[in-house]
Design a protein around this motif. Structure first.
Motif, short mmCIF file in Angstrom:
data_model
loop_
_atom_site.label_atom_id
_atom_site.label_comp_id
_atom_site.label_asym_id
_atom_site.label_seq_id
_atom_site.Cartn_x
_atom_site.Cartn_y
_atom_site.Cartn_z
N ALA A 141 0.83 -1.21 0.00
CA ALA A 141 0.00 0.00 0.00
C ALA A 141 0.86 1.26 0.00
O ALA A 141 0.57 2.23 -0.71
N VAL A 142 1.94 1.26 0.78
CA VAL A 142 2.85 2.40 0.83
C VAL A 142 3.52 2.62 -0.53
O VAL A 142 3.63 3.76 -1.01
N LEU A 143 3.96 1.54 -1.17
CA LEU A 143 4.60 1.66 -2.47
C LEU A 143 3.62 2.15 -3.53
O LEU A 143 4.00 2.93 -4.42
N ASP A 144 2.36 1.73 -3.46
CA ASP A 144 1.35 2.22 -4.40
C ASP A 144 1.15 3.73 -4.23
O ASP A 144 1.03 4.47 -5.22
N GLN A 145 1.10 4.20 -2.99
CA GLN A 145 0.98 5.63 -2.74
C GLN A 145 2.19 6.39 -3.27
O GLN A 145 2.04 7.46 -3.88
N LEU A 146 3.37 5.86 -3.04
CA LEU A 146 4.59 6.51 -3.53
C LEU A 146 4.61 6.56 -5.05
O LEU A 146 5.03 7.57 -5.64
N PHE A 209 15.45 16.52 -5.91
CA PHE A 209 15.84 16.98 -4.58
C PHE A 209 15.14 18.26 -4.12
O PHE A 209 15.33 18.68 -2.98
N ILE A 210 14.33 18.88 -4.99
CA ILE A 210 13.61 20.09 -4.56
C ILE A 210 12.11 19.89 -4.70
O ILE A 210 11.37 19.94 -3.71
N VAL A 211 11.63 19.67 -5.92
CA VAL A 211 10.18 19.59 -6.14
C VAL A 211 9.59 18.36 -5.46
O VAL A 211 8.62 18.45 -4.69
N LEU A 212 10.18 17.18 -5.74
CA LEU A 212 9.65 15.96 -5.11
C LEU A 212 9.87 16.00 -3.61
O LEU A 212 9.01 15.53 -2.84
N LYS A 217 7.42 16.22 1.65
CA LYS A 217 7.44 16.91 2.95
C LYS A 217 6.02 17.25 3.42
O LYS A 217 5.74 17.26 4.62
N HIS A 218 5.13 17.53 2.47
CA HIS A 218 3.75 17.89 2.81
C HIS A 218 2.78 16.72 2.63
O HIS A 218 1.57 16.92 2.60
N THR A 219 3.31 15.52 2.50
CA THR A 219 2.47 14.33 2.36
C THR A 219 2.19 13.74 3.73
O THR A 219 3.13 13.47 4.49
N PRO A 220 0.94 13.54 4.10
CA PRO A 220 0.62 12.92 5.40
C PRO A 220 1.26 11.53 5.51
O PRO A 220 1.23 10.74 4.56
N GLY A 221 1.84 11.26 6.66
CA GLY A 221 2.47 9.95 6.88
C GLY A 221 3.95 9.92 6.62
O GLY A 221 4.63 8.96 6.98
N PHE A 240 7.59 6.39 5.66
CA PHE A 240 6.25 6.55 5.11
C PHE A 240 5.35 5.56 5.85
O PHE A 240 5.50 4.36 5.70
N SER A 241 4.45 6.09 6.65
CA SER A 241 3.58 5.25 7.49
C SER A 241 4.41 4.33 8.38
O SER A 241 4.05 3.16 8.60
N GLY A 242 5.54 4.85 8.86
CA GLY A 242 6.39 4.10 9.76
C GLY A 242 7.37 3.16 9.09
O GLY A 242 8.18 2.52 9.78
N ILE A 243 7.35 3.07 7.76
CA ILE A 243 8.25 2.18 7.03
C ILE A 243 9.38 3.00 6.42
O ILE A 243 9.14 3.98 5.71
N SER A 244 10.63 2.62 6.72
CA SER A 244 11.79 3.34 6.20
C SER A 244 11.98 3.06 4.72
O SER A 244 11.91 1.90 4.28
#
Length: 581
Positions: A141-146, A209-212, A217-221, A240-244
């Motif tokens: 789920a985390v990878l799908d969000q990313l 390193f800037i836009v992404l 930075k403003h993504t919840p989790g 991301f959601s506790g996963i490094s």
């Protein structure tokens, strides 16, 4: 139980129908054997002797492309023969016998092997080495969000630059996983190594390193977001959601990235910058390894065991001069290639048997390709070759001391396996495997230790400082080897529970020649100067080196909580990179 005591030349002699060997008297045989051993010792050739654990129907090594199981006039001793015009030599170096891809043994597991494999897999489950379905679902789920985030990122940059309408519609990026996650050997606490592949108009410096960075930075989790631009492979590290997650970026020479892109296509390497090449290689190497092993499930289970063993024995760390995940994967994959029908317990045993006898720095390679040296001036103590172009040596950090420790651990692993084999007079159980995975008794194995103490002004600065110092530990290790001394760099960090100052301890085992005097003050100052060259992190960081004997060790080294205390992963970054951009 069949022992492969008959030489390959004698087998070929039988196959040609030339009759049995003439009998020899005991004295004559002993003299000839002694003469043969002395000749081999002088020439550096090692006879391939098959130990008891290499039981079953052992076959002669054969080219995979021409392998076929056919009858043999000498019964069950040989299941397959080489289809080649020239017979193999009677005595062959271990490096020749096992380092060339395309040669295999075809022995299959017995019932007792199946039982031992079951006990070994139960041991893995009890040790928490296998990811649960819930953890796997969370990671997907985390990878799908990313993946959705990087797609929006590429479209945003394309629109901001007012590129052509067709490019605005087709712009795309894609996320791939590599490392232990792709190999399927990661545990619940493992990081995710992720690769972002983007089109040619999306740059690393300005866009990644800037836009992404700002989008994440403003993504919840998302938390603990850092740019690690000074690493050999620049990356962003975050939770991301506790996963490094360690995220690297590769900029391809394409206008857009197809969803079905095949990263192993070597045409994608054309006009690729060095940074993107390094970023791609992580995924390309692990993908190729999975393609080259005959049975993925047995490979994964075997690699999971070997990685756990390496961590327990203190030889799992590339930056400390030992081997990392990709190195152990190549070593295990080579064993799986040699024994395609073997069960997991057989592969674990043969892993130790072969690498105990290996003649380093003979290369270990999975493909029949000429290794290309990544640094012509560097001497390689071990050569482990990645199975993709440019087929370079990835084990360049191994030093004289760490190679010695690795060889000792290979030998200790093989001796443990042999003892287990002797004691297995009944069906095996989980406890039988515990002796193999016993932690290395580090603090009782040496008379002297180097204490490396790192301090910083805050936890964030400590992570940066620690990552910078660790990346330069090899210089310090080589400096101690020049004394001369044997040095065992323990990769585990230690922390004092009641110390308010952000800090970290490392302890290295040291064996010195008698009456050798070590000027630690001079070594400390020299190392500080070396660390200051290029460091751009926060001020207030320092390092201290102290020589201790076993009785001077601090009490917290014997506390599990000091070693296992959870800390964010160390990194090296230019702290103000995004601010100055």
């Amino acid at each position: 139980m069949v022992l492969f005591e008959e030489s390959m030349a004698d087998i070929h002699h039988h196959q040609q129908g030339q009759g049995q060997r003439s009998p020899r008297g005991p004295k004559q045989s002993q003299n000839q054997q002694k003469h043969k051993e002395e000749k081999q010792k002088q020439s550096g050739v090692m006879t391939m002797l098959t130990p008891l654990i290499m039981r079953g129907q052992i076959c002669q090594m054969i080219p995979v492309a021409t392998a076929q199981e056919i009858g043999s006039p000498i019964g069950s001793a040989v299941r397959a023969i080489a289809v080649a015009p020239v017979a193999p030599p009677a005595v062959m170096p271990m490096s020749v016998a096992f380092s060339r891809p395309g040669f295999i043994y075809l022995d299959a597991p017995t019932e007792i092997d199946i039982a031992r494999t079951y006990a070994l897999e139960q041991f893995q489950a009890d040790a928490g080495l296998i990811l649960t379905k819930e953890d796997g679902k969370k990671r997907r789920a985390v990878l799908d969000q990313l993946d959705q985030i990087v797609k929006r990122w590429v479209r945003r940059v394309t629109w901001q630059r007012q590129l052509s309408d067709d490019l605005k519609e087709s712009s795309n990026a894609k996320i791939f996983i590599f490392g232990s996650c792709q190999l399927g050997v990661h545990g619940p606490e493992a990081d995710i190594d992720a690769l972002c592949v983007g089109p040619s108009h999306i740059t690393l410096e300005d866009d990644f390193f800037i836009v992404l960075y700002n989008m994440l930075k403003h993504t919840p989790g998302v938390s603990e977001l850092q740019c690690v631009k000074s690493a050999s492979v620049p990356l962003m590290r975050f939770k991301f959601s506790g996963i490094s997650i360690d995220l690297v970026y590769a900029r391809l020479s394409l206008r857009s990235i197809p969803e079905d892109i095949y990263i192993l296509d070597e045409r994608l390497l054309e006009n690729l910058d060095d940074t993107s090449m390094k970023s791609l290689n992580g995924y390309r190497v692990t993908t190729r390894i999975l393609q080259l092993v005959p049975n993925i499930e047995t490979f994964r289970s075997t690699l999971r065991c070997i990685k756990f063993w390496a961590k327990r024995r203190g030889v799992y760390s590339h930056i400390f001069g030992f081997l990392g995940g990709v190195h152990w994967a190549v070593l295990v994959a080579r064993i799986c290639q040699l024994f395609p029908h073997a069960s997991v317990n057989m592969l674990v045993a043969r892993f130790f048997w072969i690498y105990t006898q290996w003649q380093w720095p003979t290369p270990v390679t999975l493909v029949d390709a000429q290794p290309e040296q990544c640094d012509g001036d560097r001497h390689y103590h071990m050569q482990i070759i990645i199975p993709v172009h440019p087929y370079s040596c990835c084990s360049y950090n191994v030093t004289r001391s760490t190679l010695f420790k690795l060889k000792l651990e290979f030998s200790r692993g093989w001796n443990t396996i042999m003892k287990m084999e002797t004691n297995w007079c009944s069906l095996p159980n989980i406890a039988d495997w515990e002796s193999l995975f016993e932690p290395f008794p580090f603090f009782t194995s040496y008379d002297y230790f180097i204490q490396i103490y790192l301090r910083a002004s805050d936890e964030d600065a400590l992570r940066s400082w620690r990552g910078w110092v660790e990346s330069r530990f090899r210089h310090l290790l080589l400096r101690f080897e020049k004394l001369p001394a044997y040095c065992d760099p323990n990769p585990s960090p230690y922390f004092e529970e009641n110390c308010s100052e952000p800090h970290c301890h490392f302890f290295w085992g040291l064996r010195l020649k008698k009456n050798l005097c070590v000027d630690m003050a001079a070594l400390e100052e020299e190392f500080r100067v070396y660390l200051s060259n290029g460091y751009e992190g926060q001020p207030g960081c320092d390092v201290y080196l102290t020589l201790l004997n076993q009785f001077q060790l601090p009490s917290f080294v014997y506390s599990k909580s000091s070693e296992l205390r959870e800390h964010s992963k160390a990194y090296w970054t230019n702290e103000n990179y995004n601010h100055h951009r």
